[in-house]
Design a protein around this motif. Structure first.
Motif, PDB file in Angstrom:
ATOM      1  N   PHE A 284      29.758  53.453  60.622  1.00 56.63           N
ATOM      2  CA  PHE A 284      30.805  53.826  59.673  1.00 56.63           C
ATOM      3  C   PHE A 284      31.568  52.570  59.274  1.00 56.63           C
ATOM      4  O   PHE A 284      31.888  51.729  60.117  1.00 56.63           O
ATOM      5  CB  PHE A 284      31.766  54.831  60.320  1.00 56.63           C
ATOM      6  N   GLY A 285      31.877  52.455  57.986  1.00 54.64           N
ATOM      7  CA  GLY A 285      32.656  51.324  57.498  1.00 54.64           C
ATOM      8  C   GLY A 285      33.775  51.774  56.576  1.00 54.64           C
ATOM      9  O   GLY A 285      33.667  52.804  55.905  1.00 54.64           O
ATOM     10  N   PHE A 286      34.835  50.999  56.566  1.00 58.55           N
ATOM     11  CA  PHE A 286      36.016  51.272  55.738  1.00 58.55           C
ATOM     12  C   PHE A 286      36.550  49.933  55.263  1.00 58.55           C
ATOM     13  O   PHE A 286      36.535  48.947  56.002  1.00 58.55           O
ATOM     14  CB  PHE A 286      37.082  51.980  56.587  1.00 58.55           C
ATOM     15  N   ASP A 287      37.023  49.895  54.034  1.00 59.30           N
ATOM     16  CA  ASP A 287      37.719  48.702  53.559  1.00 59.30           C
ATOM     17  C   ASP A 287      38.760  49.100  52.530  1.00 59.30           C
ATOM     18  O   ASP A 287      38.618  50.110  51.832  1.00 59.30           O
ATOM     19  CB  ASP A 287      36.753  47.680  52.962  1.00 59.30           C
ATOM     20  N   VAL A 288      39.797  48.294  52.441  1.00 61.96           N
ATOM     21  CA  VAL A 288      40.886  48.507  51.495  1.00 61.96           C
ATOM     22  C   VAL A 288      41.356  47.144  51.004  1.00 61.96           C
ATOM     23  O   VAL A 288      41.382  46.179  51.775  1.00 61.96           O
ATOM     24  CB  VAL A 288      42.055  49.294  52.149  1.00 61.96           C
ATOM     25  N   HIS A 289      41.651  47.061  49.727  1.00 58.01           N
ATOM     26  CA  HIS A 289      42.203  45.833  49.152  1.00 58.01           C
ATOM     27  C   HIS A 289      43.293  46.188  48.150  1.00 58.01           C
ATOM     28  O   HIS A 289      43.213  47.206  47.455  1.00 58.01           O
ATOM     29  CB  HIS A 289      41.127  45.004  48.440  1.00 58.01           C
ATOM     30  N   GLU A 290      44.255  45.320  48.092  1.00 61.05           N
ATOM     31  CA  GLU A 290      45.332  45.422  47.109  1.00 61.05           C
ATOM     32  C   GLU A 290      44.780  45.060  45.735  1.00 61.05           C
ATOM     33  O   GLU A 290      43.922  44.183  45.600  1.00 61.05           O
ATOM     34  CB  GLU A 290      46.437  44.440  47.504  1.00 61.05           C
ATOM     35  N   LEU A 291      45.277  45.743  44.704  1.00 55.35           N
ATOM     36  CA  LEU A 291      44.937  45.395  43.323  1.00 55.35           C
ATOM     37  C   LEU A 291      46.026  44.497  42.762  1.00 55.35           C
ATOM     38  O   LEU A 291      47.218  44.776  42.937  1.00 55.35           O
ATOM     39  CB  LEU A 291      44.795  46.651  42.457  1.00 55.35           C
ATOM     40  N   LYS A 292      45.602  43.413  42.100  1.00 52.58           N
ATOM     41  CA  LYS A 292      46.552  42.481  41.487  1.00 52.58           C
ATOM     42  C   LYS A 292      46.137  42.196  40.058  1.00 52.58           C
ATOM     43  O   LYS A 292      44.955  42.003  39.759  1.00 52.58           O
ATOM     44  CB  LYS A 292      46.615  41.168  42.279  1.00 52.58           C
ATOM     45  N   GLU A 293      47.150  42.129  39.191  1.00 56.34           N
ATOM     46  CA  GLU A 293      46.929  41.795  37.781  1.00 56.34           C
ATOM     47  C   GLU A 293      46.207  40.455  37.666  1.00 56.34           C
ATOM     48  O   GLU A 293      46.506  39.518  38.408  1.00 56.34           O
ATOM     49  CB  GLU A 293      48.267  41.699  37.035  1.00 56.34           C
ATOM     50  N   GLY A 294      45.262  40.387  36.723  1.00 55.78           N
ATOM     51  CA  GLY A 294      44.605  39.124  36.413  1.00 55.78           C
ATOM     52  C   GLY A 294      43.459  38.746  37.331  1.00 55.78           C
ATOM     53  O   GLY A 294      42.806  37.736  37.086  1.00 55.78           O
ATOM     54  N   HIS A 295      43.205  39.515  38.375  1.00 56.02           N
ATOM     55  CA  HIS A 295      42.077  39.232  39.258  1.00 56.02           C
ATOM     56  C   HIS A 295      40.853  39.988  38.765  1.00 56.02           C
ATOM     57  O   HIS A 295      40.971  41.100  38.247  1.00 56.02           O
ATOM     58  CB  HIS A 295      42.385  39.658  40.705  1.00 56.02           C
ATOM     59  N   PRO A 296      39.663  39.403  38.931  1.00 58.49           N
ATOM     60  CA  PRO A 296      38.454  40.143  38.547  1.00 58.49           C
ATOM     61  C   PRO A 296      38.274  41.361  39.451  1.00 58.49           C
ATOM     62  O   PRO A 296      38.641  41.338  40.623  1.00 58.49           O
ATOM     63  CB  PRO A 296      37.326  39.133  38.752  1.00 58.49           C
ATOM     64  N   PHE A 297      37.724  42.435  38.898  1.00 56.08           N
ATOM     65  CA  PHE A 297      37.483  43.660  39.644  1.00 56.08           C
ATOM     66  C   PHE A 297      35.972  43.766  39.877  1.00 56.08           C
ATOM     67  O   PHE A 297      35.214  44.128  38.987  1.00 56.08           O
ATOM     68  CB  PHE A 297      37.984  44.873  38.856  1.00 56.08           C
ATOM     69  N   VAL A 298      35.560  43.437  41.107  1.00 55.87           N
ATOM     70  CA  VAL A 298      34.146  43.489  41.473  1.00 55.87           C
ATOM     71  C   VAL A 298      33.935  44.681  42.397  1.00 55.87           C
ATOM     72  O   VAL A 298      34.630  44.817  43.403  1.00 55.87           O
ATOM     73  CB  VAL A 298      33.692  42.184  42.151  1.00 55.87           C
ATOM     74  N   MET A 299      32.972  45.515  42.053  1.00 54.13           N
ATOM     75  CA  MET A 299      32.670  46.698  42.852  1.00 54.13           C
ATOM     76  C   MET A 299      31.150  46.848  42.923  1.00 54.13           C
ATOM     77  O   MET A 299      30.491  46.947  41.887  1.00 54.13           O
ATOM     78  CB  MET A 299      33.290  47.941  42.203  1.00 54.13           C
ATOM     79  N   GLY A 300      30.618  46.830  44.128  1.00 56.02           N
ATOM     80  CA  GLY A 300      29.175  46.970  44.288  1.00 56.02           C
ATOM     81  C   GLY A 300      28.401  45.847  43.636  1.00 56.02           C
ATOM     82  O   GLY A 300      27.280  46.037  43.178  1.00 56.02           O
ATOM     83  N   GLY A 301      29.003  44.667  43.585  1.00 57.52           N
ATOM     84  CA  GLY A 301      28.356  43.513  42.975  1.00 57.52           C
ATOM     85  C   GLY A 301      28.421  43.474  41.464  1.00 57.52           C
ATOM     86  O   GLY A 301      27.838  42.598  40.835  1.00 57.52           O
ATOM     87  N   VAL A 302      29.152  44.406  40.862  1.00 52.98           N
ATOM     88  CA  VAL A 302      29.262  44.498  39.406  1.00 52.98           C
ATOM     89  C   VAL A 302      30.710  44.245  39.009  1.00 52.98           C
ATOM     90  O   VAL A 302      31.624  44.860  39.562  1.00 52.98           O
ATOM     91  CB  VAL A 302      28.811  45.895  38.913  1.00 52.98           C
ATOM     92  N   GLN A 303      30.924  43.331  38.048  1.00 56.14           N
ATOM     93  CA  GLN A 303      32.280  43.090  37.571  1.00 56.14           C
ATOM     94  C   GLN A 303      32.636  44.136  36.521  1.00 56.14           C
ATOM     95  O   GLN A 303      31.928  44.315  35.532  1.00 56.14           O
ATOM     96  CB  GLN A 303      32.435  41.687  36.992  1.00 56.14           C
ATOM     97  N   LEU A 304      33.750  44.836  36.769  1.00 62.95           N
ATOM     98  CA  LEU A 304      34.200  45.907  35.881  1.00 62.95           C
ATOM     99  C   LEU A 304      35.406  45.450  35.074  1.00 62.95           C
ATOM    100  O   LEU A 304      36.209  44.644  35.547  1.00 62.95           O
ATOM    101  CB  LEU A 304      34.582  47.135  36.697  1.00 62.95           C
ATOM    102  N   GLU A 305      35.527  45.993  33.883  1.00 63.30           N
ATOM    103  CA  GLU A 305      36.694  45.708  33.047  1.00 63.30           C
ATOM    104  C   GLU A 305      37.873  46.530  33.570  1.00 63.30           C
ATOM    105  O   GLU A 305      37.778  47.753  33.689  1.00 63.30           O
ATOM    106  CB  GLU A 305      36.420  46.066  31.587  1.00 63.30           C
ATOM    107  N   HIS A 306      38.959  45.845  33.898  1.00 66.03           N
ATOM    108  CA  HIS A 306      40.169  46.522  34.351  1.00 66.03           C
ATOM    109  C   HIS A 306      41.306  45.508  34.303  1.00 66.03           C
ATOM    110  O   HIS A 306      41.081  44.302  34.438  1.00 66.03           O
ATOM    111  CB  HIS A 306      39.979  47.076  35.757  1.00 66.03           C
ATOM    112  N   HIS A 307      42.523  45.975  34.149  1.00 62.22           N
ATOM    113  CA  HIS A 307      43.674  45.072  34.043  1.00 62.22           C
ATOM    114  C   HIS A 307      43.994  44.374  35.359  1.00 62.22           C
ATOM    115  O   HIS A 307      44.667  43.347  35.380  1.00 62.22           O
ATOM    116  CB  HIS A 307      44.903  45.832  33.536  1.00 62.22           C
ATOM    117  N   ALA A 308      43.514  44.934  36.472  1.00 58.42           N
ATOM    118  CA  ALA A 308      43.777  44.346  37.790  1.00 58.42           C
ATOM    119  C   ALA A 308      42.498  44.372  38.598  1.00 58.42           C
ATOM    120  O   ALA A 308      41.595  45.171  38.347  1.00 58.42           O
ATOM    121  CB  ALA A 308      44.879  45.130  38.507  1.00 58.42           C
TER     122      ALA A 308
END
Length: 160
Positions: A8-32
Motif C-alpha cells: 500500500f502506498g500514499f502520498d500528498v503534496h501541496e499545490l503551489k501557483e506557477g509550479h508544473p503539475f505532473v501526474m503519472g508522468g504526464v504534465q497537465l495544464e493547471h494554474h498550480a
C-alpha cells in the motif's frame, strides 16, 4: 510455489501557483502544481511506496531523500524505474498496480491512458496491469480548497 505479496502506498503534496503539475508522468495544464523535491508526482510516489512496502524495502523517502540533490527536480518515473530494479534484486516482479488520485482539478480522466502508458513503460509491465482512478473530495478540506493533492496505490508483487 510463487510468493505473492501486496503493498500500500500514499502520498500528498501541496499545490503551489506557477509550479508544473505532473501526474503519472504526464504534465497537465493547471494554474498550480504539486510542490516537492522531485517533480512531486503524487501518483508515481504512491506507487513507489506500495511496491517498496510489498517487498519490505522501507519507503520512498529512505531511498530518495529530499536532502539528496541527485533527486532534485527529477522525474518520478526514474524513481519508479529504480524501485523496480530494487524489486528485481530480490527476485520480485510486479503483478499489478491499482491507484486512486484525489483532487478537485484538473480533470484526470482524459489523461489516464497517457499516464498508464508512462507508468507501464517505467515499471516494465503491460498497461492492462495498471488501474488509475480519480475522485474529488467534494470540496471539503485542503483537497477541496485545491491546496493539495493525494494519491493512494496498492500493488501485487510475485517471487518464484
Amino acid at each position: 510455489m510463487a510468493k505473492i505479496r501486496t503493498g500500500f502506498g500514499f502520498d500528498v503534496h501541496e499545490l503551489k501557483e506557477g509550479h508544473p503539475f505532473v501526474m503519472g508522468g504526464v504534465q497537465l495544464e493547471h494554474h498550480a502544481g504539486a510542490y516537492g523535491h522531485s517533480d512531486a508526482d503524487v501518483l508515481v510516489h504512491a506507487i513507489c511506496d506500495a511496491l517498496l512496502g510489498a517487498a519490505n524495502l522501507r519507503d520512498i523517502g529512505y531511498h530518495f531523500s529530499n536532502t539528496d540533490n541527485r533527486w532534485k527536480g527529477i522525474s518520478s518515473l526514474i524513481l519508479l524505474q529504480h524501485v523496480v530494479e530494487l524489486l528485481k534484486e530480490k527476485n520480485y516482479t510486479v503483478g499489478n498496480i491499482d491507484a486512486m488520485i484525489c483532487l478537485e482539478a484538473p480533470k484526470i480522466n482524459p489523461h489516464i491512458p497517457a499516464m498508464k502508458q508512462q507508468i507501464a513503460q517505467a515499471a516494465g509491465i503491460p498497461e492492462d496491469d495498471i488501474s488509475i482512478k480519480a475522485t474529488t473530495n467534494e470540496k471539503m478540506g485542503f483537497i477541496g480548497r485545491q491546496e493539495g493533492v493525494v494519491a493512494y496505490a496498492v500493488c501485487l508483487i510475485e517471487r518464484e
